[in-house]
Design an enzyme around this catalytic site. Structure first.
Site, PDB file in Angstrom:
ATOM      1  N   SER A  72       3.415  -2.441  10.680  1.00  0.00           N
ATOM      2  CA  SER A  72       4.931  -2.014  10.625  1.00  0.00           C
ATOM      3  C   SER A  72       5.637  -3.370  10.325  1.00  0.00           C
ATOM      4  CB  SER A  72       5.330  -2.189  11.893  1.00  0.00           C
ATOM      5  OG  SER A  72       4.817  -0.597  11.709  1.00  0.00           O
ATOM      6  N   GLU A  96      -7.023   4.027   7.664  1.00  0.00           N
ATOM      7  CA  GLU A  96      -7.065   5.311   7.760  1.00  0.00           C
ATOM      8  C   GLU A  96      -8.555   6.347   7.121  1.00  0.00           C
ATOM      9  OE1 GLU A  96      -3.549   5.319   5.566  1.00  0.00           O
ATOM     10  OE2 GLU A  96      -2.294   4.728   7.317  1.00  0.00           O
ATOM     11  N   GLY A 147       2.938  -1.576   4.248  1.00  0.00           N
ATOM     12  CA  GLY A 147       2.970   0.597   4.131  1.00  0.00           C
ATOM     13  C   GLY A 147       3.889   0.692   3.674  1.00  0.00           C
ATOM     14  N   GLY A 148       4.810   1.336   4.887  1.00  0.00           N
ATOM     15  CA  GLY A 148       6.180   1.880   4.768  1.00  0.00           C
ATOM     16  C   GLY A 148       7.304   1.218   4.605  1.00  0.00           C
ATOM     17  N   GLY A 190       2.675   2.291  10.738  1.00  0.00           N
ATOM     18  CA  GLY A 190       3.579   3.261  11.126  1.00  0.00           C
ATOM     19  C   GLY A 190       3.197   3.432  12.220  1.00  0.00           C
ATOM     20  N   ASN A 207       1.087  -1.142  -0.263  1.00  0.00           N
ATOM     21  CA  ASN A 207       0.034  -0.169  -0.281  1.00  0.00           C
ATOM     22  C   ASN A 207       1.172   1.031  -0.108  1.00  0.00           C
ATOM     23  OD1 ASN A 207      -1.743   1.767   0.140  1.00  0.00           O
ATOM     24  ND2 ASN A 207      -2.280   1.350   2.554  1.00  0.00           N
ATOM     25  N   TRP A 208       1.091   2.183  -1.322  1.00  0.00           N
ATOM     26  CA  TRP A 208       1.495   2.815  -1.600  1.00  0.00           C
ATOM     27  C   TRP A 208       1.840   3.789  -0.858  1.00  0.00           C
ATOM     28  CZ3 TRP A 208       4.019   1.959  -6.898  1.00  0.00           C
ATOM     29  CH2 TRP A 208       4.572   0.620  -7.346  1.00  0.00           C
ATOM     30  N   LYS A 209       0.125   3.944  -0.153  1.00  0.00           N
ATOM     31  CA  LYS A 209      -0.344   5.658   0.211  1.00  0.00           C
ATOM     32  C   LYS A 209      -0.191   6.728  -0.116  1.00  0.00           C
ATOM     33  CE  LYS A 209      -0.898   3.024   4.690  1.00  0.00           C
ATOM     34  NZ  LYS A 209      -0.502   3.437   6.356  1.00  0.00           N
ATOM     35  N   HIS A 260      -9.729   0.920   4.558  1.00  0.00           N
ATOM     36  CA  HIS A 260      -8.825   1.041   5.351  1.00  0.00           C
ATOM     37  C   HIS A 260      -8.822   1.706   6.751  1.00  0.00           C
ATOM     38  CE1 HIS A 260      -4.451   2.204   6.260  1.00  0.00           C
ATOM     39  NE2 HIS A 260      -3.950   1.305   5.997  1.00  0.00           N
ATOM     40  N   GLU A 320      -5.560  -5.192  10.431  1.00  0.00           N
ATOM     41  CA  GLU A 320      -4.400  -3.838  10.621  1.00  0.00           C
ATOM     42  C   GLU A 320      -4.866  -3.372  11.578  1.00  0.00           C
ATOM     43  OE1 GLU A 320      -2.783  -2.737   6.764  1.00  0.00           O
ATOM     44  OE2 GLU A 320      -3.973  -1.784   7.013  1.00  0.00           O
TER      45      GLU A 320
END
Ligand code: 13P
Length: 254
Positions: free
Chosen positions: A214, A99, A235-236, A175, A11-13, A97, A169
């Protein structure tokens, strides 16, 4: 025990330039080529999807969107439909998600509508569920997970879950560098599968359930080797081709 393919999605956000997205897609495609026993999906921002598709179309890497509107078309300024994303080559769409739930007010009901819309367009939803730290500490973990799943099951029915990927998640692990331990994650994954099994045991055994929060190259193998963890939503670490490739290799090796 049902044998489920491992699945790793990035997930490149809302990160990077158009050139960054193409370069990342190229590096990931090269990095994971030959890992034929797993599913690999990348989810760029909508405006980068076409450019990434032109890189991934001749590779094993599949494309996903990060969100979509449930309607097929209409007066919804600024929104994008599942059908439109499908036309660009998306086979997957992240739905619900945390977010989106926290920052954009998406309710369980809205998330269920998006799952249904994705399925109607032949797009596999990656349904995100998970509790906040407050909910966990108040002892509401199971209640939250059941409510999030229950709304989707009520809308599309258990049979449709055979075409859904679930991603657990925990909001407190996203994150933050604070990963759920493999045991903590496994416990919730088993809870999710048990809830689905109440409606249909065969489908419950076949659904891919990803862990997200993470995930890094050094914890991926421990997480993914748990009985009910079928891969990760990253993610990151998905923004770095080497890290993402290492996570995919860990999945492939299991
Ligand atoms: P991090 O891997 O950066 O914690 O993000 C997880 C996530 O939100 C994937 O959807």
């Amino acid at each position: 025990m049902a044998s489920r393919r491992k699945f790793v999605a990035g997930n490149w956000k809302m990160h990077g330039s158009l050139a960054d997205a193409s370069a990342l897609a190229t590096a990931v495609s090269q990095g994971v080529s030959g890992l034929d026993n797993i599913d690999v999906v990348v989810c760029p921002v909508n405006v980068h999807i076409s450019a990434v598709a032109s890189v991934t179309q001749s590779t094993s890497v599949k494309l996903g969107a990060q969100n979509a509107h449930p309607a097929e078309s209409g007066a919804f300024t600024g929104e994008t439909s599942m059908a439109m994303l499908g036309e660009l080559g998306c086979q997957y769409a992240i739905v619900g998600h945390s977010e989106r739930r926290q920052l954009f007010g998406e309710t369980d009901k809205a998330v269920a509508e998006k799952v249904e819309a994705a399925l109607q367009q032949g797009i596999t939803p990656i349904l995100c569920i998970g509790e906040t730290l407050d909910e966990r500490e108040a002892g509401h973990l199971e209640k939250v997970i059941h409510a999030q799943l229950g709304e989707v099951l009520a809308r599309v029915g258990i049979d449709a879950l055979s075409k859904v990927v679930v991603a657990y998640e925990p909001v407190w692990a996203i994150g933050t560098g604070k990963t759920a331990s493999p045991q903590q994650a496994q416990e919730v994954h088993a809870m999710i599968r048990a809830r689905l099994a109440c409606d249909n045991a065969d489908i419950a055994a076949s659904v891919q359930i990803l862990y997200g929060g993470s995930v890094k190259p050094d914890n991926a193998a421990d997480l993914f080797s748990q009985a009910d963890i079928d891969g990760g939503l990253i993610g990151g670490a998905a923004l770095d081709a080497d890290s993402f490739t290492a996570i995919c290799q860990a999945a492939s090796a299991l």
